[in-house]
Structure formats: C-alpha cells, structure tokens
Design a protein around this motif. Structure first.
Motif, PDB file in Angstrom:
ATOM      1  N   UNK A 131       0.822  -1.212   0.000  1.00  0.00           N
ATOM      2  CA  UNK A 131       0.000   0.000   0.000  1.00  0.00           C
ATOM      3  C   UNK A 131       0.852   1.257   0.000  1.00  0.00           C
ATOM      4  N   UNK A 132       1.901   1.281   0.837  1.00  0.00           N
ATOM      5  CA  UNK A 132       2.764   2.467   0.903  1.00  0.00           C
ATOM      6  C   UNK A 132       3.512   2.654  -0.422  1.00  0.00           C
ATOM      7  N   UNK A 133       4.038   1.552  -0.978  1.00  0.00           N
ATOM      8  CA  UNK A 133       4.787   1.660  -2.230  1.00  0.00           C
ATOM      9  C   UNK A 133       3.892   2.125  -3.376  1.00  0.00           C
ATOM     10  N   UNK A 134       2.678   1.615  -3.442  1.00  0.00           N
ATOM     11  CA  UNK A 134       1.759   2.033  -4.515  1.00  0.00           C
ATOM     12  C   UNK A 134       1.459   3.517  -4.415  1.00  0.00           C
ATOM     13  N   UNK A 135       1.149   3.980  -3.217  1.00  0.00           N
ATOM     14  CA  UNK A 135       0.845   5.406  -3.038  1.00  0.00           C
ATOM     15  C   UNK A 135       2.074   6.259  -3.300  1.00  0.00           C
ATOM     16  N   UNK A 136       3.237   5.804  -2.825  1.00  0.00           N
ATOM     17  CA  UNK A 136       4.453   6.581  -3.012  1.00  0.00           C
ATOM     18  C   UNK A 136       4.878   6.657  -4.465  1.00  0.00           C
ATOM     19  N   UNK A 137       4.882   5.527  -5.152  1.00  0.00           N
ATOM     20  CA  UNK A 137       5.285   5.513  -6.561  1.00  0.00           C
ATOM     21  C   UNK A 137       4.294   6.309  -7.408  1.00  0.00           C
ATOM     22  N   UNK A 138       2.994   6.162  -7.096  1.00  0.00           N
ATOM     23  CA  UNK A 138       1.984   6.915  -7.848  1.00  0.00           C
ATOM     24  C   UNK A 138       2.155   8.408  -7.651  1.00  0.00           C
ATOM     25  N   UNK A 139       2.364   8.823  -6.395  1.00  0.00           N
ATOM     26  CA  UNK A 139       2.542  10.257  -6.136  1.00  0.00           C
ATOM     27  C   UNK A 139       3.806  10.778  -6.816  1.00  0.00           C
ATOM     28  N   UNK A 155       5.221   9.581  -9.545  1.00  0.00           N
ATOM     29  CA  UNK A 155       4.960   9.623 -10.980  1.00  0.00           C
ATOM     30  C   UNK A 155       4.065  10.805 -11.347  1.00  0.00           C
ATOM     31  N   UNK A 156       3.029  11.022 -10.563  1.00  0.00           N
ATOM     32  CA  UNK A 156       2.131  12.141 -10.837  1.00  0.00           C
ATOM     33  C   UNK A 156       2.854  13.472 -10.718  1.00  0.00           C
ATOM     34  N   UNK A 202       8.039  -0.309   2.141  1.00  0.00           N
ATOM     35  CA  UNK A 202       7.348   0.422   1.082  1.00  0.00           C
ATOM     36  C   UNK A 202       8.078   1.695   0.699  1.00  0.00           C
ATOM     37  N   UNK A 203       8.614   2.398   1.715  1.00  0.00           N
ATOM     38  CA  UNK A 203       9.379   3.619   1.441  1.00  0.00           C
ATOM     39  C   UNK A 203      10.647   3.296   0.649  1.00  0.00           C
ATOM     40  N   UNK A 204      11.307   2.194   1.008  1.00  0.00           N
ATOM     41  CA  UNK A 204      12.526   1.807   0.293  1.00  0.00           C
ATOM     42  C   UNK A 204      12.218   1.472  -1.163  1.00  0.00           C
ATOM     43  N   UNK A 221      11.587   4.788  -3.080  1.00  0.00           N
ATOM     44  CA  UNK A 221      12.824   5.524  -3.367  1.00  0.00           C
ATOM     45  C   UNK A 221      13.612   4.840  -4.481  1.00  0.00           C
ATOM     46  N   UNK A 222      13.692   3.509  -4.420  1.00  0.00           N
ATOM     47  CA  UNK A 222      14.459   2.779  -5.436  1.00  0.00           C
ATOM     48  C   UNK A 222      13.849   2.956  -6.829  1.00  0.00           C
ATOM     49  N   UNK A 223      12.523   2.798  -6.940  1.00  0.00           N
ATOM     50  CA  UNK A 223      11.867   2.935  -8.243  1.00  0.00           C
ATOM     51  C   UNK A 223      11.934   4.366  -8.761  1.00  0.00           C
ATOM     52  N   UNK A 224      11.729   5.330  -7.856  1.00  0.00           N
ATOM     53  CA  UNK A 224      11.757   6.735  -8.278  1.00  0.00           C
ATOM     54  C   UNK A 224      13.140   7.124  -8.780  1.00  0.00           C
ATOM     55  N   UNK A 225      14.184   6.714  -8.072  1.00  0.00           N
ATOM     56  CA  UNK A 225      15.538   7.055  -8.513  1.00  0.00           C
ATOM     57  C   UNK A 225      15.884   6.353  -9.811  1.00  0.00           C
ATOM     58  N   UNK A 226      15.386   5.135  -9.988  1.00  0.00           N
ATOM     59  CA  UNK A 226      15.644   4.415 -11.235  1.00  0.00           C
ATOM     60  C   UNK A 226      14.995   5.114 -12.428  1.00  0.00           C
ATOM     61  N   UNK A 227      13.830   5.739 -12.207  1.00  0.00           N
ATOM     62  CA  UNK A 227      13.129   6.451 -13.279  1.00  0.00           C
ATOM     63  C   UNK A 227      13.522   7.917 -13.379  1.00  0.00           C
TER      64      UNK A 227
END
Length: 399
Positions: free
Chosen positions: A43-51, A53-54, A343-345, A348-354
C-alpha cells in the motif's frame, strides 16, 4: 470473614507478560509480522510511486505548458494530413487570445535519404515539412546543434532535422558537411532539434523553409497543421474559435486538439491503476491479519496451562484478555512499521531508477500503521476472549 483483594495487573507488567509468546516462538511471530508487512509495504509503495509519478507528469506539464493547441484538418487522407486554406495560418494568428502561431505543411510525396544511392522505395518512415521560422518559439522547442531556419535561409536548400529523423539518418552532430537527399537534390543540414514531446510529428520530420518548398518541392501554399500558443486563461475559449478562423467556409472540417491532454490522461490512468494495486495490498493485509489470528488461536491452545495457572492464582478475565490482545497488537505494529519502511525503500528505489523525485505521502505511512494496528487488534479479539473464558480447572486439566 475477610474478602480477598481484587486482582491487579500493572501496565508496567503487561508488556513483559504479553511478549512471552513472541519471545518463546520467534519464528512463528516473524512469519505473522511478514504477512502484515507485505500488505502495508504494498500500500505504501503504490501510493508513493503513484505520487512520485504524478508529480513528474505535473512538472512536465508545467514545463511544456498546457496552452499549446494544434489546428489540422478533420478529414485526413489515409495517414497523411490534408490541406487547410492557404490563409489559415494568418487567420489563426489574428484570433483574439492567440499569443503565437506557426503554420507547417506536410509534403506528402517526398522522402528523406542519407544518400542518393538508396532506393526510393525505402522511405524510412520520415516526413518532410515546410515551416516558418516561428515554429521553434511557438513550440518552445530547443536545438541540440546548429541553428534553426530564418527569413533568409528559408529560401535555400537547407534543412533542420527533428530528433527522431536525425537518429534514423545517423546524424548525431554537425560537422559542417552534413547533407541529405531530398526531392531529387542535396539539402545541407544546418540544425538538429531536441525531442519535442508535445509534437511527435516534428521529431520524425525534415524541416525546410516555405520559400524553397514552393520553388523546388512543389508546395502550393496550403498549410496542413498550425501550432498555436494561447493565453493560458483562455485556452478553452480560443480552441472554440479556431475552427472558424482556420476555415470560415467549413469550420466542421477543422479539428483543434491540445497535445498536453495526452499527458493529463496519464494521471487518470495512474489513479485507476492505483486503486487496483491498493486493492491487492488490502487483500495482502487481510491475509496477514488472518495469519495473526491463526497464530493467536494456536498460542491460546498451546498455553492453556499458563492461562489456567494465572487464573487459579487470581488473574481476572480482563487481564488474560489484555495479554493476548496486546500481543496481537504488537505483531500488527511491528508488521506495520516494517511494511512502511519496506514500502518507502521500494518507492525511493523505483523513483531514482526512473529519475523522479521520490515522494512518500505522510498519509500513506500514517494510514499504513493505523491499518496494521487495527488488523492486529481485530485479529486478537477472538483468541483473547477465548482465553479469558477458560475455566482454571479445565485449562489445567487439559494442559
């Protein structure tokens, strides 16, 4: 006859008593924690990655602008653009609320080649477009190398290549001698454009001036597409006026689109995807809660002797119930905390990769912990009540 004093359980003693099961069966406790952690982390990762990306999409919209409109024919011929009236560019530029306008014309029967030895059947998927010098400013595009067309060079066989066109032709930089074969003659490459995200048709085009297009390439003076920058506060209003400005005789044959709507649509898609993955995270959390309840029920059955002994020594039902509820809540809390960190980790990993700015909404962490505590509490209620209802004699006899 004196009555026996009421049984008491101090808060300071409740935590050590409640963690007996966790300390004596760490493997089972770890698996229960893992079940909750996976649900919260999802849940945390989905919300974090979505935010994250948005935020990136919104930042791109801010950079590119939402006030770019394109005017084209509503009746394209196959994959080619059809002609607008020859006065369309000038009429659109005079429309109230228009800040800048630039007309282009797709030259349908021409192809671009790196060499004059390449068979004409190999077109390479590139277009030839005639344009005016204002195109670069209207699109707010950038040059990677060289210069753009101006009033003087527009009459000569010089060309500016879009990003994709330059890649296909194998021209990564300018040496001063770069040429392409276009319309049966050589054109000198004077500029290379950076990617134009809101106008992909420019990316795959070779751009020439209106003067040379009319004199050497058979252009008849009719544009096929007009790019328009508007006053941001009046974009919708201007979009409604442009069909009649471009073609007063048949405004229904003109279509007006806003390229940034494609990026905006990504936000809606992201929201729909977020709901789906949040549902999956909720299912994982439910499974984790069931795991905690199962562990607590087994713990009650395995610790009948302990429960019976405590009850025989005067422990009240509420004390026994509190012990198992607190143990269940601790499992949920540890699982929730672990899930939030995990979820936070992942975010951060996906956001930095993108290449995005990582954003972890505080509400996601807060709701994640609250959900874990709620699951832990609910999962522990039935086992706790079952333990509290045990009669001391029965518990000791069946231990």
């Amino acid at each position: 006859m004196m009555s026996s004093p009421l049984s008491r359980l101090r808060l300071a003693d409740l935590l050590p008593v409640a963690t007996i099961g966790l300390r004596t069966r760490p493997g089972r406790a770890a698996l229960s924690v893992l079940g909750v952690a996976i649900g919260i982390a999802a849940m945390v990762a989905v919300l974090g990655v979505t935010r994250s990306s948005q935020a990136e999409v919104l930042a791109r919209l801010d950079r590119l602008g939402t006030n770019l409109l394109t005017v084209a024919s509503a009746e394209p011929h196959g994959g080619d653009e059809t002609r607008l009236p020859d006065s369309a560019g000038a009429s659109v530029a005079r429309t109230e609320g228009v800040l800048a306008a630039s007309a282009t014309a797709q030259l349908n029967d021409l192809a671009v080649y790196r060499s004059d030895l390449i068979p004409t059947a190999h077109r390479g998927g590139l277009d030839v477009r005639a344009t005016d010098p204002a195109l670069l400013a209207t699109l707010d595009a950038d040059l990677l190398h060289g210069v753009f067309l101006d009033e003087s060079t527009a009459n000569y066989p010089v060309v500016v290549l879009g990003h994709q066109a330059a890649t296909v032709l194998g021209i990564a930089t300018l040496t001063g001698d770069d040429r392409i074969w276009l319309g049966g003659r050589w054109f000198v490459v004077v500029g290379l454009l950076d990617r134009v995200e809101l106008a992909p048709e420019i990316d795959r085009a070779a751009l020439v001036g209106f003067g040379v297009a009319a004199s050497d390439l058979g252009w008849t003076g009719h544009p096929s597409r007009v790019y328009v920058r508007t006053d941001t506060t009046r974009t919708a209003e201007v979009a409604g006026m442009l069909p009649r400005s471009a073609n007063p005789q048949a405004p229904s044959r003109v279509t007006v689109s806003r390229p940034s709507d494609v990026l905006s649509a990504r936000l809606a898609v992201a929201d729909a995807t977020t709901s789906l993955f949040l549902g999956l995270g909720a299912v994982a959390l439910l499974v984790g809660g069931i795991g905690i309840a199962n562990v607590m029920v087994i713990s009650v059955l395995e610790r009948r002797g302990e429960v019976g002994l405590r009850r025989a020594l005067g422990a009240a039902r509420r004390h026994v119930a509190a012990q198992f509820v607190v143990e269940s809540v601790l499992l949920g809390a540890v699982g929730g905390g672990t899930g939030v960190l995990l979820g936070a980790a992942v975010t951060v990993a996906l956001a930095q990769n993108r290449g995005w700015q990582p954003i972890i909404p505080p509400v996601a962490a807060g709701l994640g912990l609250a959900a874990a505590l709620l699951v832990g509490t609910v999962a522990g209620l039935y086992p706790a009540l079952r333990a509290a209802r045990m009669a001391p004699t029965e518990a000791l006899r069946t231990a």
